[in-house]
Write a protein that holds these residues in place. Structure first.
Motif, PDB file in Angstrom:
ATOM      1  N   ASP A 217       0.846  -1.187   0.000  1.00  0.00           N
ATOM      2  CA  ASP A 217       0.000   0.000   0.000  1.00  0.00           C
ATOM      3  C   ASP A 217       0.888   1.245   0.000  1.00  0.00           C
ATOM      4  OD1 ASP A 217       0.887   0.389   2.629  1.00  0.00           O
ATOM      5  OD2 ASP A 217      -0.967  -0.347   3.532  1.00  0.00           O
ATOM      6  N   LYS A 218       0.271   2.416   0.095  1.00  0.00           N
ATOM      7  CA  LYS A 218       1.029   3.672   0.034  1.00  0.00           C
ATOM      8  C   LYS A 218       2.034   3.796   1.185  1.00  0.00           C
ATOM      9  CE  LYS A 218      -2.277   6.289  -2.611  1.00  0.00           C
ATOM     10  NZ  LYS A 218      -2.470   7.586  -3.151  1.00  0.00           N
ATOM     11  N   ILE A 219       1.680   3.295   2.344  1.00  0.00           N
ATOM     12  CA  ILE A 219       2.605   3.368   3.486  1.00  0.00           C
ATOM     13  C   ILE A 219       3.817   2.464   3.242  1.00  0.00           C
ATOM     14  CG2 ILE A 219       2.903   2.874   5.946  1.00  0.00           C
ATOM     15  CD1 ILE A 219      -0.006   3.804   6.340  1.00  0.00           C
ATOM     16  N   ASP A 220       3.571   1.255   2.717  1.00  0.00           N
ATOM     17  CA  ASP A 220       4.684   0.354   2.391  1.00  0.00           C
ATOM     18  C   ASP A 220       5.624   1.014   1.384  1.00  0.00           C
ATOM     19  OD1 ASP A 220       3.750  -1.791   3.998  1.00  0.00           O
ATOM     20  OD2 ASP A 220       2.438  -2.480   2.382  1.00  0.00           O
ATOM     21  N   LEU A 221       5.052   1.611   0.340  1.00  0.00           N
ATOM     22  CA  LEU A 221       5.871   2.272  -0.675  1.00  0.00           C
ATOM     23  C   LEU A 221       6.645   3.447  -0.084  1.00  0.00           C
ATOM     24  CD1 LEU A 221       3.410   2.141  -3.701  1.00  0.00           C
ATOM     25  CD2 LEU A 221       5.502   0.794  -3.387  1.00  0.00           C
ATOM     26  N   ALA A 222       6.029   4.176   0.813  1.00  0.00           N
ATOM     27  CA  ALA A 222       6.723   5.287   1.476  1.00  0.00           C
ATOM     28  C   ALA A 222       7.889   4.762   2.313  1.00  0.00           C
ATOM     29  CB  ALA A 222       5.748   6.081   2.350  1.00  0.00           C
ATOM     30  N   ILE A 223       7.663   3.660   3.006  1.00  0.00           N
ATOM     31  CA  ILE A 223       8.734   3.045   3.797  1.00  0.00           C
ATOM     32  C   ILE A 223       9.891   2.652   2.886  1.00  0.00           C
ATOM     33  CG2 ILE A 223       9.355   0.964   5.118  1.00  0.00           C
ATOM     34  CD1 ILE A 223       6.526   1.140   6.399  1.00  0.00           C
ATOM     35  N   LEU A 224       9.574   1.996   1.773  1.00  0.00           N
ATOM     36  CA  LEU A 224      10.620   1.549   0.847  1.00  0.00           C
ATOM     37  C   LEU A 224      11.399   2.721   0.257  1.00  0.00           C
ATOM     38  CD1 LEU A 224       8.733  -1.349  -0.959  1.00  0.00           C
ATOM     39  CD2 LEU A 224      10.558  -1.549   0.745  1.00  0.00           C
ATOM     40  N   LYS A 225      10.696   3.780  -0.108  1.00  0.00           N
ATOM     41  CA  LYS A 225      11.373   4.962  -0.662  1.00  0.00           C
ATOM     42  C   LYS A 225      12.328   5.575   0.366  1.00  0.00           C
ATOM     43  CE  LYS A 225       7.965   6.171  -4.144  1.00  0.00           C
ATOM     44  NZ  LYS A 225       6.946   7.102  -4.626  1.00  0.00           N
ATOM     45  N   LEU A 226      11.867   5.673   1.595  1.00  0.00           N
ATOM     46  CA  LEU A 226      12.723   6.232   2.646  1.00  0.00           C
ATOM     47  C   LEU A 226      13.924   5.337   2.936  1.00  0.00           C
ATOM     48  CD1 LEU A 226       9.971   7.604   5.016  1.00  0.00           C
ATOM     49  CD2 LEU A 226      11.810   8.962   3.975  1.00  0.00           C
ATOM     50  N   LEU A 227      13.715   4.035   2.982  1.00  0.00           N
ATOM     51  CA  LEU A 227      14.829   3.124   3.246  1.00  0.00           C
ATOM     52  C   LEU A 227      15.865   3.172   2.124  1.00  0.00           C
ATOM     53  CD1 LEU A 227      13.063  -0.003   4.793  1.00  0.00           C
ATOM     54  CD2 LEU A 227      14.544   1.658   5.954  1.00  0.00           C
ATOM     55  N   GLN A 228      15.407   3.356   0.880  1.00  0.00           N
ATOM     56  CA  GLN A 228      16.354   3.458  -0.235  1.00  0.00           C
ATOM     57  C   GLN A 228      17.198   4.721  -0.151  1.00  0.00           C
ATOM     58  OE1 GLN A 228      15.347   1.469  -4.306  1.00  0.00           O
ATOM     59  NE2 GLN A 228      13.706   2.870  -3.808  1.00  0.00           N
ATOM     60  N   SER A 229      16.599   5.811   0.273  1.00  0.00           N
ATOM     61  CA  SER A 229      17.324   7.086   0.267  1.00  0.00           C
ATOM     62  C   SER A 229      17.982   7.422   1.597  1.00  0.00           C
ATOM     63  CB  SER A 229      16.376   8.218  -0.132  1.00  0.00           C
ATOM     64  OG  SER A 229      15.348   8.377   0.833  1.00  0.00           O
ATOM     65  N   GLN A 230      17.451   6.870   2.692  1.00  0.00           N
ATOM     66  CA  GLN A 230      17.969   7.183   4.029  1.00  0.00           C
ATOM     67  C   GLN A 230      18.062   5.898   4.848  1.00  0.00           C
ATOM     68  OE1 GLN A 230      15.845  10.583   5.840  1.00  0.00           O
ATOM     69  NE2 GLN A 230      14.878  10.868   3.838  1.00  0.00           N
TER      70      GLN A 230
ATOM     71  N   ARG B 261       5.800  -4.098   9.341  1.00  0.00           N
ATOM     72  CA  ARG B 261       5.725  -3.925   7.882  1.00  0.00           C
ATOM     73  C   ARG B 261       7.089  -4.167   7.230  1.00  0.00           C
ATOM     74  NH1 ARG B 261       1.517  -0.472   5.300  1.00  0.00           N
ATOM     75  NH2 ARG B 261      -0.195  -0.274   6.766  1.00  0.00           N
ATOM     76  N   VAL B 262       8.127  -3.610   7.829  1.00  0.00           N
ATOM     77  CA  VAL B 262       9.475  -3.800   7.287  1.00  0.00           C
ATOM     78  C   VAL B 262       9.838  -5.286   7.307  1.00  0.00           C
ATOM     79  CG1 VAL B 262      11.937  -3.340   7.662  1.00  0.00           C
ATOM     80  CG2 VAL B 262      10.283  -1.473   7.829  1.00  0.00           C
ATOM     81  N   LYS B 263       9.565  -5.959   8.416  1.00  0.00           N
ATOM     82  CA  LYS B 263       9.862  -7.389   8.534  1.00  0.00           C
ATOM     83  C   LYS B 263       9.104  -8.188   7.485  1.00  0.00           C
ATOM     84  CE  LYS B 263       9.910 -11.062  12.078  1.00  0.00           C
ATOM     85  NZ  LYS B 263      10.786 -11.909  11.418  1.00  0.00           N
ATOM     86  N   THR B 264       7.832  -7.871   7.264  1.00  0.00           N
ATOM     87  CA  THR B 264       7.032  -8.568   6.257  1.00  0.00           C
ATOM     88  C   THR B 264       7.610  -8.350   4.865  1.00  0.00           C
ATOM     89  OG1 THR B 264       5.037  -8.367   7.604  1.00  0.00           O
ATOM     90  CG2 THR B 264       4.718  -8.752   5.248  1.00  0.00           C
ATOM     91  N   MET B 265       8.046  -7.119   4.567  1.00  0.00           N
ATOM     92  CA  MET B 265       8.628  -6.849   3.242  1.00  0.00           C
ATOM     93  C   MET B 265       9.987  -7.524   3.077  1.00  0.00           C
ATOM     94  SD  MET B 265       7.382  -2.978   2.294  1.00  0.00           S
ATOM     95  CE  MET B 265       7.785  -2.184   3.858  1.00  0.00           C
ATOM     96  N   GLU B 266      10.732  -7.677   4.165  1.00  0.00           N
ATOM     97  CA  GLU B 266      11.992  -8.435   4.105  1.00  0.00           C
ATOM     98  C   GLU B 266      11.702  -9.905   3.806  1.00  0.00           C
ATOM     99  OE1 GLU B 266      14.576  -5.839   7.366  1.00  0.00           O
ATOM    100  OE2 GLU B 266      13.565  -7.672   8.014  1.00  0.00           O
ATOM    101  N   GLU B 267      10.756 -10.482   4.558  1.00  0.00           N
ATOM    102  CA  GLU B 267      10.439 -11.902   4.414  1.00  0.00           C
ATOM    103  C   GLU B 267       9.844 -12.239   3.052  1.00  0.00           C
ATOM    104  OE1 GLU B 267       7.940 -12.526   7.826  1.00  0.00           O
ATOM    105  OE2 GLU B 267       9.666 -12.821   9.165  1.00  0.00           O
ATOM    106  N   SER B 268       9.129 -11.302   2.455  1.00  0.00           N
ATOM    107  CA  SER B 268       8.517 -11.575   1.155  1.00  0.00           C
ATOM    108  C   SER B 268       9.421 -11.182  -0.014  1.00  0.00           C
ATOM    109  CB  SER B 268       7.155 -10.887   1.050  1.00  0.00           C
ATOM    110  OG  SER B 268       7.286  -9.510   1.267  1.00  0.00           O
ATOM    111  N   GLY B 269      10.624 -10.704   0.284  1.00  0.00           N
ATOM    112  CA  GLY B 269      11.601 -10.454  -0.772  1.00  0.00           C
ATOM    113  C   GLY B 269      11.607  -9.062  -1.379  1.00  0.00           C
ATOM    114  N   TYR B 270      10.713  -8.189  -0.936  1.00  0.00           N
ATOM    115  CA  TYR B 270      10.724  -6.817  -1.464  1.00  0.00           C
ATOM    116  C   TYR B 270      11.991  -6.073  -1.025  1.00  0.00           C
ATOM    117  CZ  TYR B 270       5.990  -7.146  -3.240  1.00  0.00           C
ATOM    118  OH  TYR B 270       4.887  -7.501  -3.964  1.00  0.00           O
ATOM    119  N   ILE B 271      12.441  -6.365   0.166  1.00  0.00           N
ATOM    120  CA  ILE B 271      13.708  -5.814   0.648  1.00  0.00           C
ATOM    121  C   ILE B 271      14.726  -6.943   0.537  1.00  0.00           C
ATOM    122  CG2 ILE B 271      14.958  -4.855   2.613  1.00  0.00           C
ATOM    123  CD1 ILE B 271      12.270  -3.668   3.579  1.00  0.00           C
ATOM    124  N   ALA B 272      15.682  -6.769  -0.391  1.00  0.00           N
ATOM    125  CA  ALA B 272      16.649  -7.834  -0.674  1.00  0.00           C
ATOM    126  C   ALA B 272      17.801  -7.862   0.321  1.00  0.00           C
ATOM    127  CB  ALA B 272      17.185  -7.673  -2.090  1.00  0.00           C
TER     128      ALA B 272
END
Length: 158
Positions: free
Chosen positions: A7-20, A42-53
């Motif tokens: 969702d939008k919050i997940d995408l915002a988290i990913l954008k921030l983690l990429q830049s900061q 949310r971060v843990k879920t995105m790590e486990e599902s492979g969105y965060i490599a």
């Protein structure tokens, strides 16, 4: 496992983690409007599902006297699976190679991004390492004069 729907919050988290990438979970949560626990989940879920490599620290090559970047195109004599795997295994062992891509639509089979201190070091890499592979039939090198854009983040939907 069902595909994770971002969702939008997940995408915002990913954008921030990429830049900061050094943001604490608390800082990250505040920036996206969550409390710390849901943000961490949310971060843990995105790590486990492979969105965060993974996570890395990007170093400045110039501070390590690595000022020459070369793009090397390599053509192999044959394209059997065994020869491709042999070449890829060899390249994987060379620290100077930052990136290796199998190409299509080119006279070359592979393109390497090579990072070294200077032309002398490149010559050693080329003559003592790369050209010793028995199945190479051609090599063409180009050298970077100026880095116009160098980005590690990927584009994300808004």
């Amino acid at each position: 496992m069902a595909e994770l729907q971002l969702d939008k919050i997940d995408l915002a988290i990913l954008k921030l983690l990429q830049s900061q990438g050094k943001l604490s979970n608390q800082e990250l949560a505040e920036k996206v409007g969550l409390s710390a626990s849901p943000c961490s989940r949310r971060v843990k879920t995105m790590e486990e599902s492979g969105y965060i490599a993974g996570y890395a620290t990007l170093l400045s090559p110039e501070h390590f006297n690595l000022s020459l970047t070369a793009y090397v195109q390599v053509r192999l004599e044959k394209h059997s699976q065994a020869i491709l795997e042999s070449f890829e295994d060899t390249i994987a062992g060379y620290d100077e190679v930052q990136e290796c891509c199998l190409l299509t639509g080119s006279d070359s089979d592979y393109q390497l991004k090579v990072l070294v201190a200077d032309m002398k070091e490149f010559k050693v890499f080329l003559l003592e390492k790369l050209t010793t592979h028995p199945h190479i039939s051609g090599i063409k090198s180009s050298f970077v004069l100026k880095h116009v854009k160098n980005q590690t983040s990927i584009p994300l939907p808004s």
